[in-house]
Motif scaffolding. Structure first.
Motif, PDB file in Angstrom:
ATOM      1  N   LEU A  16       7.202   3.527  -7.604  1.00 56.29           N
ATOM      2  CA  LEU A  16       6.712   4.406  -6.538  1.00 56.29           C
ATOM      3  C   LEU A  16       6.190   3.605  -5.353  1.00 56.29           C
ATOM      4  O   LEU A  16       6.453   3.954  -4.190  1.00 56.29           O
ATOM      5  CB  LEU A  16       5.614   5.336  -7.068  1.00 56.29           C
ATOM      6  N   ASP A  17       5.462   2.526  -5.606  1.00 50.62           N
ATOM      7  CA  ASP A  17       4.959   1.680  -4.518  1.00 50.62           C
ATOM      8  C   ASP A  17       6.108   1.068  -3.726  1.00 50.62           C
ATOM      9  O   ASP A  17       6.057   0.980  -2.500  1.00 50.62           O
ATOM     10  CB  ASP A  17       4.057   0.574  -5.077  1.00 50.62           C
ATOM     11  N   CYS A  20       7.710   3.804  -1.600  1.00 45.57           N
ATOM     12  CA  CYS A  20       6.815   4.121  -0.471  1.00 45.57           C
ATOM     13  C   CYS A  20       6.881   3.044   0.600  1.00 45.57           C
ATOM     14  O   CYS A  20       6.900   3.344   1.800  1.00 45.57           O
ATOM     15  CB  CYS A  20       5.381   4.306  -0.957  1.00 45.57           C
ATOM     16  N   ILE A  23      10.149   3.458   2.506  1.00 45.23           N
ATOM     17  CA  ILE A  23      10.107   4.608   3.414  1.00 45.23           C
ATOM     18  C   ILE A  23       9.245   4.286   4.636  1.00 45.23           C
ATOM     19  O   ILE A  23       9.553   4.693   5.751  1.00 45.23           O
ATOM     20  CB  ILE A  23       9.598   5.861   2.672  1.00 45.23           C
ATOM     21  N   ALA A  24       8.184   3.518   4.445  1.00 46.41           N
ATOM     22  CA  ALA A  24       7.300   3.157   5.560  1.00 46.41           C
ATOM     23  C   ALA A  24       7.970   2.185   6.523  1.00 46.41           C
ATOM     24  O   ALA A  24       7.636   2.164   7.710  1.00 46.41           O
ATOM     25  CB  ALA A  24       6.007   2.554   5.018  1.00 46.41           C
TER      26      ALA A  24
END
Length: 162
Positions: A16-17, A20, A23-24
């Motif tokens: 998940l990290d 994320c 996506i950032a």
């Protein structure tokens, strides 16, 4: 029947990290999308097709392929990624004439006394206009390509985490 599944919470948290973080900072993924859309649009240009796959409107039989006379128009076709934004298009201002077409217009000699056409000389001529030849679009087939690129990119990211 009884099934036992062991889960490592830290593995999911790492995945998940990683997603994320991707996506950032989507520049790499947007670059892949830009490269894919650039390729499929260039292939359509080579075939003389609108983004929906229909052929470009016909004109008088040209002596050379339309949009390829000097190569400057199609040479200005590119994509750029800036932060979280992807831009795909033409830097040559003439692209809008081909994309949207034009109405009839008058061509006047500017740098010479007259214009030369087939052994005739005129100070001005009436051009019938250009039919629209869509150069860029986003049809359903391209939307699916983008979805596939995003899926492949995220799979690649998740495979690195394993």
């Amino acid at each position: 029947m009884l099934y036992t599944v062991e889960l490592q919470v830290q593995d999911y948290q790492l995945a998940l990290d990683t997603i994320c973080a991707e996506i950032a900072t989507p520049a790499q993924m947007l670059g892949s999308i830009g490269e894919t859309l650039h390729r499929v649009n260039s292939e359509r240009h080579d075939r003389g097709q609108n983004p929906d796959g229909t052929p470009w409107a016909a004109t008088k039989p040209p002596k050379r392929r339309m949009l390829h006379q000097h190569g400057d128009l199609l040479g200005s076709f590119s994509y750029q990624v800036h932060g979280g934004e992807l831009k795909l298009g033409f830097s040559d201002h003439k692209a809008k004439w081909h994309h949207y077409g034009t109405g009839p217009y008058v061509i006047t000699a500017v740098k010479a006394r007259a214009l030369a056409f087939n052994g005739m000389y005129r100070k001005r001529v009436r051009h019938p206009g250009l039919p629209a030849r869509r150069l860029v679009g986003f049809p359903d087939a391209d939307k699916q390509l983008v979805a596939d690129v995003v899926d492949d990119h995220l799979q690649l990211i998740l495979n690195r985490v394993r």
